[in-house]
Design a protein around this motif. Structure first.
Motif, PDB file in Angstrom:
ATOM      1  N   ILE A 102       0.848  -1.191   0.000  1.00 16.30           N
ATOM      2  CA  ILE A 102       0.000   0.000   0.000  1.00 16.30           C
ATOM      3  C   ILE A 102       0.882   1.239   0.000  1.00 16.30           C
ATOM      4  O   ILE A 102       1.720   1.414   0.889  1.00 16.30           O
ATOM      5  CB  ILE A 102      -0.932   0.019   1.225  1.00 16.30           C
ATOM      6  CG1 ILE A 102      -1.873  -1.183   1.183  1.00 16.30           C
ATOM      7  CG2 ILE A 102      -1.724   1.326   1.286  1.00 16.30           C
ATOM      8  CD1 ILE A 102      -2.708  -1.359   2.440  1.00 16.30           C
ATOM      9  N   ASP A 103       0.699   2.092  -0.975  1.00 13.49           N
ATOM     10  CA  ASP A 103       1.482   3.319  -1.112  1.00 13.49           C
ATOM     11  C   ASP A 103       0.759   4.454  -0.402  1.00 13.49           C
ATOM     12  O   ASP A 103      -0.225   4.989  -0.918  1.00 13.49           O
ATOM     13  CB  ASP A 103       1.681   3.652  -2.594  1.00 13.49           C
ATOM     14  CG  ASP A 103       2.387   4.981  -2.817  1.00 13.49           C
ATOM     15  OD1 ASP A 103       3.199   5.361  -1.947  1.00 13.49           O
ATOM     16  OD2 ASP A 103       2.116   5.636  -3.837  1.00 13.49           O
ATOM     17  N   ALA A 104       1.202   4.810   0.787  1.00 17.45           N
ATOM     18  CA  ALA A 104       0.562   5.854   1.575  1.00 17.45           C
ATOM     19  C   ALA A 104       1.368   7.147   1.504  1.00 17.45           C
ATOM     20  O   ALA A 104       2.594   7.133   1.442  1.00 17.45           O
ATOM     21  CB  ALA A 104       0.416   5.413   3.029  1.00 17.45           C
ATOM     22  N   ALA A 105       0.658   8.270   1.536  1.00 19.12           N
ATOM     23  CA  ALA A 105       1.294   9.586   1.538  1.00 19.12           C
ATOM     24  C   ALA A 105       1.548  10.051   2.968  1.00 19.12           C
ATOM     25  O   ALA A 105       0.931   9.560   3.918  1.00 19.12           O
ATOM     26  CB  ALA A 105       0.406  10.591   0.808  1.00 19.12           C
ATOM     27  N   LEU A 106       2.441  10.996   3.116  1.00 18.59           N
ATOM     28  CA  LEU A 106       2.753  11.601   4.414  1.00 18.59           C
ATOM     29  C   LEU A 106       2.245  13.033   4.447  1.00 18.59           C
ATOM     30  O   LEU A 106       2.490  13.808   3.515  1.00 18.59           O
ATOM     31  CB  LEU A 106       4.272  11.594   4.636  1.00 18.59           C
ATOM     32  CG  LEU A 106       4.789  12.384   5.842  1.00 18.59           C
ATOM     33  CD1 LEU A 106       4.409  11.693   7.147  1.00 18.59           C
ATOM     34  CD2 LEU A 106       6.313  12.559   5.768  1.00 18.59           C
ATOM     35  N   TYR A 107       1.532  13.386   5.525  1.00 18.91           N
ATOM     36  CA  TYR A 107       1.261  14.803   5.794  1.00 18.91           C
ATOM     37  C   TYR A 107       2.397  15.272   6.700  1.00 18.91           C
ATOM     38  O   TYR A 107       2.399  15.011   7.897  1.00 18.91           O
ATOM     39  CB  TYR A 107      -0.105  14.990   6.442  1.00 18.91           C
ATOM     40  CG  TYR A 107      -0.296  16.366   7.065  1.00 18.91           C
ATOM     41  CD1 TYR A 107       0.198  17.519   6.444  1.00 18.91           C
ATOM     42  CD2 TYR A 107      -0.963  16.521   8.278  1.00 18.91           C
ATOM     43  CE1 TYR A 107       0.044  18.777   7.015  1.00 18.91           C
ATOM     44  CE2 TYR A 107      -1.132  17.768   8.852  1.00 18.91           C
ATOM     45  CZ  TYR A 107      -0.626  18.880   8.219  1.00 18.91           C
ATOM     46  OH  TYR A 107      -0.773  20.124   8.795  1.00 18.91           O
TER      47      TYR A 107
END
Length: 273
Positions: free
Chosen positions: A252-257
């Protein structure tokens, strides 16, 4: 399937024994005391280079949070100083559960470096296996690292609320901080509206090693419906990278805030739950 972002202590030791040792970065850090150079000087994996999370893996604290992303020039200089080049194989570690090492892993990927892995279980697993520890300063030739197109994603602050409405925004802090019952670090308690909670401490076993992918999959299954995009935040954007690493193990490719909670609360007009 992509290579695992993790490497075991035994695998790393074998690489050294075969003369194929990677560039090793020591990123030890404690939430309340900061970067642990003293720990590095007291003993580290031989030839490892210390990287200061506060000054080399983060920018100056401010409206973007306690650990905003470093500017490109600062990060490139730090990687070159540690001997990293564009063709280097890199292993990063911290004292144990990889909450700080994951920040270096994420930043290297964000700056386009593909060949980087995290030492699963960190220095604790290296020493538990009886592998050698060095105390002498490690001298390396400067690397030629350059920033390239990112292999990791960020969620911009202006997009956070809309993202949380339609996708999955994970708060990686302890449950009591998420609920606003305690806040030991930041001046305001609570969480971003629409976020769900999944503490990073639940990603590892009692030895600080990541749980098996099938176990992680069961834990994240209820949080990440099929077809939904995922982004992660924490207190200052450091431990959120640990969550992103756990999700990477599941494909799963998750983004960072990056600003995370400490950046979110600098603007009093932003809602809080």
């Amino acid at each position: 399937m992509s290579p695992s972002p993790l490497i075991s202590a035994a695998e790393l030791h074998d690489l050294f024994e075969m003369g194929r040792g990677p560039v090793v970065l020591d990123v030890r850090f404690e939430l309340h005391t900061g970067s642990d150079r003293a720990g590095y000087e007291a003993g580290h994996i031989p030839n490892a280079q210390f990287v200061d999370l506060d000054t080399e893996l983060a920018g100056v604290p401010g409206s973007d949070g306690r650990h905003p992303l470093p500017d490109t020039e600062t990060f490139v200089a730090a990687m070159r100083g540690a001997g990293v080049s564009d063709d280097s194989s890199v292993v990063v570690y911290d004292a144990g559960p990889a909450t700080a090492a994951a920040r270096a892993w994420w930043l290297l990927r964000y700056n386009g470096h593909r060949d980087v892995r995290v030492l699963d279980g960190g220095l604790a697993q290296w020493t538990a296996a009886g592998f050698p520890i060095g105390t002498e300063p490690s001298i390396v030739a400067a690397g030629s690292f350059t920033a390239r197109p990112p292999l990791a994603r960020v969620l911009e602050v202006d997009d956070v609320l809309e993202f949380a409405q339609h996708n999955v925004l994970i708060d990686a802090r302890a449950a009591e901080r998420f609920r606003g019952e305690v806040e030991p670090v930041d001046p305001v308690a609570g969480h971003i509206p629409g976020a769900v909670n999944r503490p990073t401490t639940e990603n590892v076993d009692s030895d600080g090693r990541f749980l098996a992918p099938e176990v992680l999959d069961g834990a994240f299954g209820g949080l990440v419906p099929t077809g939904k995009d995922v982004a992660v935040y924490c207190g200052s954007g450091v431990t959120a990278a640990h969550q992103i690493l756990a999700l990477e193990l599941l494909g799963i490719d998750a983004a960072l805030y990056p600003g995370s909670w400490s950046g979110w609360i600098t603007d009093p007009t932003r809602p809080r739950a």
